[in-house]
Design a protein around this motif. Structure first.
Motif, PDB file in Angstrom:
ATOM      1  N   THR A 216     -51.051  -1.622 -14.696  1.00 19.07           N
ATOM      2  CA  THR A 216     -50.465  -2.924 -15.011  1.00 19.07           C
ATOM      3  C   THR A 216     -48.953  -2.804 -14.892  1.00 19.07           C
ATOM      4  OG1 THR A 216     -52.276  -3.432 -16.531  1.00 19.07           O
ATOM      5  CG2 THR A 216     -50.250  -4.716 -16.761  1.00 19.07           C
ATOM      6  N   ILE A 217     -48.380  -3.532 -13.967  1.00 18.36           N
ATOM      7  CA  ILE A 217     -46.955  -3.399 -13.703  1.00 18.36           C
ATOM      8  C   ILE A 217     -46.392  -4.758 -13.324  1.00 18.36           C
ATOM      9  CG2 ILE A 217     -47.352  -2.780 -11.268  1.00 18.36           C
ATOM     10  CD1 ILE A 217     -44.903  -0.936 -11.442  1.00 18.36           C
ATOM     11  N   SER A 218     -45.200  -5.049 -13.791  1.00 11.80           N
ATOM     12  CA  SER A 218     -44.554  -6.318 -13.461  1.00 11.80           C
ATOM     13  C   SER A 218     -43.063  -6.089 -13.274  1.00 11.80           C
ATOM     14  CB  SER A 218     -44.798  -7.357 -14.555  1.00 11.80           C
ATOM     15  OG  SER A 218     -44.286  -6.903 -15.802  1.00 11.80           O
ATOM     16  N   LYS A 219     -42.465  -7.014 -12.596  1.00 11.91           N
ATOM     17  CA  LYS A 219     -41.041  -6.929 -12.308  1.00 11.91           C
ATOM     18  C   LYS A 219     -40.248  -7.447 -13.506  1.00 11.91           C
ATOM     19  CE  LYS A 219     -37.979  -8.088  -8.440  1.00 11.91           C
ATOM     20  NZ  LYS A 219     -37.908  -8.900  -7.195  1.00 11.91           N
TER      21      LYS A 219
ATOM     22  N   ALA B 102     -49.461  -1.621  -7.943  1.00  5.89           N
ATOM     23  CA  ALA B 102     -50.109  -2.749  -8.613  1.00  5.89           C
ATOM     24  C   ALA B 102     -51.610  -2.590  -8.767  1.00  5.89           C
ATOM     25  CB  ALA B 102     -49.800  -4.046  -7.872  1.00  5.89           C
ATOM     26  N   ASP B 103     -52.272  -1.874  -7.859  1.00  2.00           N
ATOM     27  CA  ASP B 103     -53.724  -1.777  -7.951  1.00  2.00           C
ATOM     28  C   ASP B 103     -54.208  -0.574  -8.751  1.00  2.00           C
ATOM     29  OD1 ASP B 103     -52.917   0.058  -6.097  1.00  2.00           O
ATOM     30  OD2 ASP B 103     -54.514  -0.347  -4.653  1.00  2.00           O
TER      31      ASP B 103
ATOM     32  N   LYS C 119     -48.897   6.906  -7.739  1.00  2.00           N
ATOM     33  CA  LYS C 119     -50.214   6.294  -7.530  1.00  2.00           C
ATOM     34  C   LYS C 119     -51.287   7.367  -7.379  1.00  2.00           C
ATOM     35  CE  LYS C 119     -52.684   3.031  -4.544  1.00  2.00           C
ATOM     36  NZ  LYS C 119     -52.553   2.040  -3.449  1.00  2.00           N
TER      37      LYS C 119
ATOM     38  N   ILE D 145     -43.662  -1.870  -6.763  1.00  2.84           N
ATOM     39  CA  ILE D 145     -44.698  -2.637  -7.444  1.00  2.84           C
ATOM     40  C   ILE D 145     -45.883  -2.895  -6.511  1.00  2.84           C
ATOM     41  CG2 ILE D 145     -45.228  -4.898  -8.465  1.00  2.84           C
ATOM     42  CD1 ILE D 145     -42.402  -4.825  -9.685  1.00  2.84           C
ATOM     43  N   ASP D 146     -45.615  -3.149  -5.252  1.00  4.04           N
ATOM     44  CA  ASP D 146     -46.687  -3.368  -4.284  1.00  4.04           C
ATOM     45  C   ASP D 146     -47.600  -2.141  -4.189  1.00  4.04           C
ATOM     46  OD1 ASP D 146     -47.904  -4.955  -2.049  1.00  4.04           O
ATOM     47  OD2 ASP D 146     -47.240  -3.221  -0.881  1.00  4.04           O
TER      48      ASP D 146
END
Length: 403
Positions: free
Chosen positions: A323-326, A319-320, A395, A315-316
């Motif tokens: 849109t991503i969440s745990k 994230a930029d 990415k 996620i780190d």
């Protein structure tokens, strides 16, 4: 041949193989597979040692019900994990070992569904997206699948109020999955309570797939289980409730093919009779290895930490660019993508030699919506360094889409 076979859909991984056919990925990048939810962490030594110690048990036929020691270990684990008094879970009548929950989730529908009991056909409700075994089980039992869309607006959880009364009246079985595959969403007690009320009103069975229940983010907030809610509501006999658990994800032992079903004694008595003819008894070495697994929590706590590390790292990195969440539980990232999920999967494989699973392969169009479209499922099952490498490649690929 049964005509129901013609109604089966190709399995998601068959469709994935077809989607990738003819594509030659770059040979300077090792392939990273994030498409299949197959745990890759080491199987604990205590399981392996117990398996080897009891290999002499291969000389005996196992019984369908399993040895009392295994059923007692499972009942004790259920009681501890879900805060249900031990006297309410009878190992003799309310627990059955199964050879992995996949075969149980399938065969359960064949036992429970009465295809002649409703017109035009009985209904089996399931979440959408879903584990395709639910659908295949319903179709081969002569039932009509009803897809309950789980969308972002509802936290990827089923909205039982959206089901018409006519469907509830024909419903004989509902599959729920919490934590969810592929979303990682967790049903709270209020949702269980609503569903239990509906089951009592319309007289259907709840099959609760809880195979991901031990992979959660917050160590102080484990996912709610159906039996836990039933007990809290005073349903001490767990009427109409059957839960499915497995060692595959919890204990990194998918090849052991070991799980169990538990709940309503009357339903399990009939399912036991079915399984006696079905011929699916668990081998004795596997039973002894399973006892050790259900009795130990240290390896499960370590397992959860390994997944937390991978989620944090991936996620780190991403994230930029998206849109991503745990998710609260499970080991999947349910990622929204800016192009068609099938095109995203093809091009990611072609450019970066990373395989993910198109979300539309896990769902059906229902009420004009395919809730899996424009999503991909990313299984964080590879080692940490591979997940980090894959995240960097994803990415890089997403950045090419923005140019």
């Amino acid at each position: 041949m049964t005509p129901y076979l013609k109604s089966l859909h190709p399995y998601p991984f068959e469709k994935l193989a077809q989607l990738k056919r003819g594509i030659v990925p770059p040979d300077n990048k090792e392939h990273i597979a994030l498409s299949i939810g197959e745990p890759a962490h080491a199987t604990p030594h205590l399981i392996q040692e117990a398996l080897l110690t009891h290999l002499h048990g291969l000389s005996k036929y196992p019984t369908t019900k399993g040895i009392p020691e295994l059923r007692a270990a499972i009942a004790d684990w259920l009681s501890r994990r879900f805060d249900v008094p031990s006297e309410l879970i009878d190992p003799e009548t309310q627990v059955l070992p199964v050879n992995g929950t996949r075969e149980a989730l399938f065969s359960f529908a064949q036992c429970v569904v009465d295809p002649a009991c409703a017109a035009p056909a009985p209904v089996v409700i399931m979440p959408n997206p879903f584990y395709q075994i639910y659908e295949g089980a319903a179709l081969l039992a002569g039932a009509e699948p009803y897809y309950l869309n789980t969308l972002e607006d509802s936290g990827y959880l089923p909205d039982f109020d959206a089901v018409p009364e006519a469907i509830w009246q024909r419903c004989q079985l509902i599959y729920i999955c919490s934590p969810g595959n592929p979303t990682g969403s967790v049903m709270e007690r209020a949702s269980h309570e609503k569903l239990l009320g509906l089951a009592e009103k319309y007289d259907f069975v709840i099959a609760s797939d809880e195979c991901y229940s031990e992979l959660y983010d917050d160590e102080n907030n484990p996912p709610q289980g159906l039996l836990e809610t039933a007990y809290a509501m005073g349903n001490n006999a767990f009427k109409r409730c059957v839960v499915f658990h497995s060692l595959s994800k919890r204990s990194n032992a998918p090849g052991l093919r070991s799980g169990f079903v538990a709940g309503d004694a009357d339903i399990l008595q009939q399912y036991f009779q079915y399984r006696t003819y079905h011929g699916s008894a668990m081998s004795l070495p596997t039973q002894h290895a399973s006892i050790k697994a259900w009795q130990d929590e240290a390896h499960v706590i370590e397992n959860r930490q390994l997944y937390r590390e991978k989620f944090a790292a991936v996620i780190d990195i991403l994230a930029d660019v998206c849109t991503i969440s745990k998710p609260p539980a499970g080991f999947y990232i349910w990622l929204k993508v800016p192009i068609a999920d099938t095109e995203f999967t093809q091009r990611l494989f072609a450019q970066e030699n990373v395989t993910v699973l198109p979300g539309s392969f896990l769902s059906r169009e229902f009420n004009g919506i395919n809730p899996g479209e424009n999503h991909v499922r990313i299984a964080l099952v590879a080692p940490l360094d591979e997940c980090i490498d894959a995240a960097r490649r994803i990415k890089s690929f997403i950045n090419t889409l923005k140019k």
